[in-house]
Scaffold this active site. Structure first.
Site, short mmCIF file in Angstrom:
data_model
loop_
_atom_site.label_atom_id
_atom_site.label_comp_id
_atom_site.label_asym_id
_atom_site.label_seq_id
_atom_site.Cartn_x
_atom_site.Cartn_y
_atom_site.Cartn_z
CG ASN A 1 4.21 2.34 8.46
OD1 ASN A 1 3.59 1.96 9.47
ND2 ASN A 1 3.59 2.93 7.43
NE ARG A 2 7.42 -5.64 10.61
CZ ARG A 2 8.35 -5.98 9.72
NH1 ARG A 2 8.09 -5.86 8.42
NH2 ARG A 2 9.53 -6.43 10.12
CG MET A 3 5.19 2.83 12.24
SD MET A 3 6.89 2.56 12.74
CE MET A 3 6.98 3.62 14.17
N GLY B 1 5.36 6.60 -0.24
CA GLY B 1 6.39 7.23 -1.06
C GLY B 1 6.09 7.11 -2.54
CE LYS C 1 -4.36 8.45 5.62
NZ LYS C 1 -3.25 9.06 6.35
CB SER D 1 6.72 9.11 2.23
OG SER D 1 6.08 8.18 3.07
CB SER E 1 -3.56 1.46 9.59
OG SER E 1 -2.36 0.76 9.90
CB ALA F 1 -2.27 11.09 10.47
N GLY G 1 2.46 9.56 -2.11
CA GLY G 1 3.54 9.63 -3.09
C GLY G 1 3.86 10.99 -3.65
#
EC number: 1.3.5.2
Length: 334
Positions: free
Chosen positions: A108-110, A265, A214, A316, A172, A59, A294
């Protein structure tokens, strides 16, 4: 090959602009019939579903389900869209996405930017994709955490008839207090409520859609024990291990390495794989595991499998390796 030529141009752009451009290019290539990567069949049964191969898209890449058909051309065994929330929201202020190429990492901090669950359903209905589709659900940023269950219920009810499985994202780091739902009474209430509603919806639609949780990699051994017990108690169908990490190990001295947000990553591989191994030891095969975090090579996908994963997901790694990563992972897995 094509991606290796395009990557320098994409990396010269701001990360979020490159993300949008990549999806636009994929859509155009798909419409022209140029986007079809042949991947060997490697049928894998998980959660009562037969996946054509065990490598999925995580996702976050296609939050609104607007690019499903194009992404399907890359050969994924399954695609997960979202995270989606009940109402549209713009997410956190920009810039909010940072590449750290020296470490093959992303921060990321979307903040769950998305067009809302109703728009996602429109997009799914318009798609021609008939493969396995996961839909990842979350809560709106302005919903108090004590009312989070209501947001998850809204999304569960709306997406139920359009998903092959549904992922409950409580991990998240970019939505305030979201990770508090991974512990104590908050997790118990969430899983109990969603499981009860899942069973009602299964009866209503005469069709059972698996429910998946998740989790984050930043868990203690005690957290793993507690979450595992809850998953078993409420007969949750699967577990995705893991989301991004708050750790900065491996990037702390690099440009953008200390930006706030979740790190993904290469640097998260060991941490997420160790977390996967812990869950595998605790759950002892009673709940299937999906390994993510990763994966940048086929060997790393195989390592997730050896640590206890039935399926894996990538995101990633695609940015740094390109679409051939899907094929490499499928070939490396048994």
């Amino acid at each position: 090959m094509l991606y290796s030529l395009a990557r320098p141009m994409l990396f010269s752009l701001a990360p979020e602009r490159a993300h949008e451009l990549t999806l636009s290019m994929l859509d155009k290539a798909h419409k022209l019939g140029m986007m079809r990567q042949t991947v060997e069949a490697k049928p894998t049964t998980c959660m009562g579903i037969e996946f054509p191969n065990p490598v999925g898209l995580a996702a976050g890449l296609d939050k609104n389900g607007a690019h499903i058909d194009a992404l399907a051309g890359l050969g994924f065994g399954f695609i997960e869209i979202g995270t989606i929330t009940p109402r549209p929201q713009s997410g956190n202020p920009k810039p909010r996405l940072f590449r750290i190429p020296e470490a093959k990492a992303i921060i990321n901090r979307m903040g769950f930017n998305n067009d809302g669950v109703d728009k996602l359903i429109e997009n799914v209905k318009a798609s021609k994709f008939r493969g396995i589709l996961g839909i990842n659900i979350g809560k709106n940023a302005d919903t108090p955490v004590e009312k989070a269950v209501d947001d998850y219920l809204i999304c569960l009810e709306k997406v139920y008839n359009y998903a092959s499985y549904i992922t409950v994202n409580i991990s998240s780091p970019n939505t305030k207090n979201l990770r508090s739902l991974q512990s104590g009474d908050a997790l118990t209430e969430l899983l109990q409520t969603l499981k009860a509603r899942q069973l009602e919806l299964a009866e209503q639609y005469n069709h059972y859609v698996p429910l998946v949780l998740k989790v984050a990699p930043d868990l203690t051994a005690e957290d793993v024990e507690f979450i595992s017990a809850q998953l078993l108690d409420f007969k949750i169908d699967g577990l995705i291990v893991t989301n991004t990490t708050l750790s900065r190990e491996g990037v702390e001295n690099l440009p953008y390495g200390n930006e706030s947000g979740g790190l993904s990553g290469a640097p998260v591989f060991e941490k997420s794989t160790e977390c996967l191994r812990l869950f595998a030891q605790t759950l002892k095969g009673q709940i299937p595991l999906i390994g993510v975090g990763g994966i940048l090579s086929g060997e790393q996908a195989a390592a997730k499998q050896q640590a206890g994963a039935t399926l894996v997901q990538i995101y990633s790694g695609l940015i740094y390796t390109g679409p051939t990563l899907v094929k490499q992972c499928v070939e490396a897995m048994t």
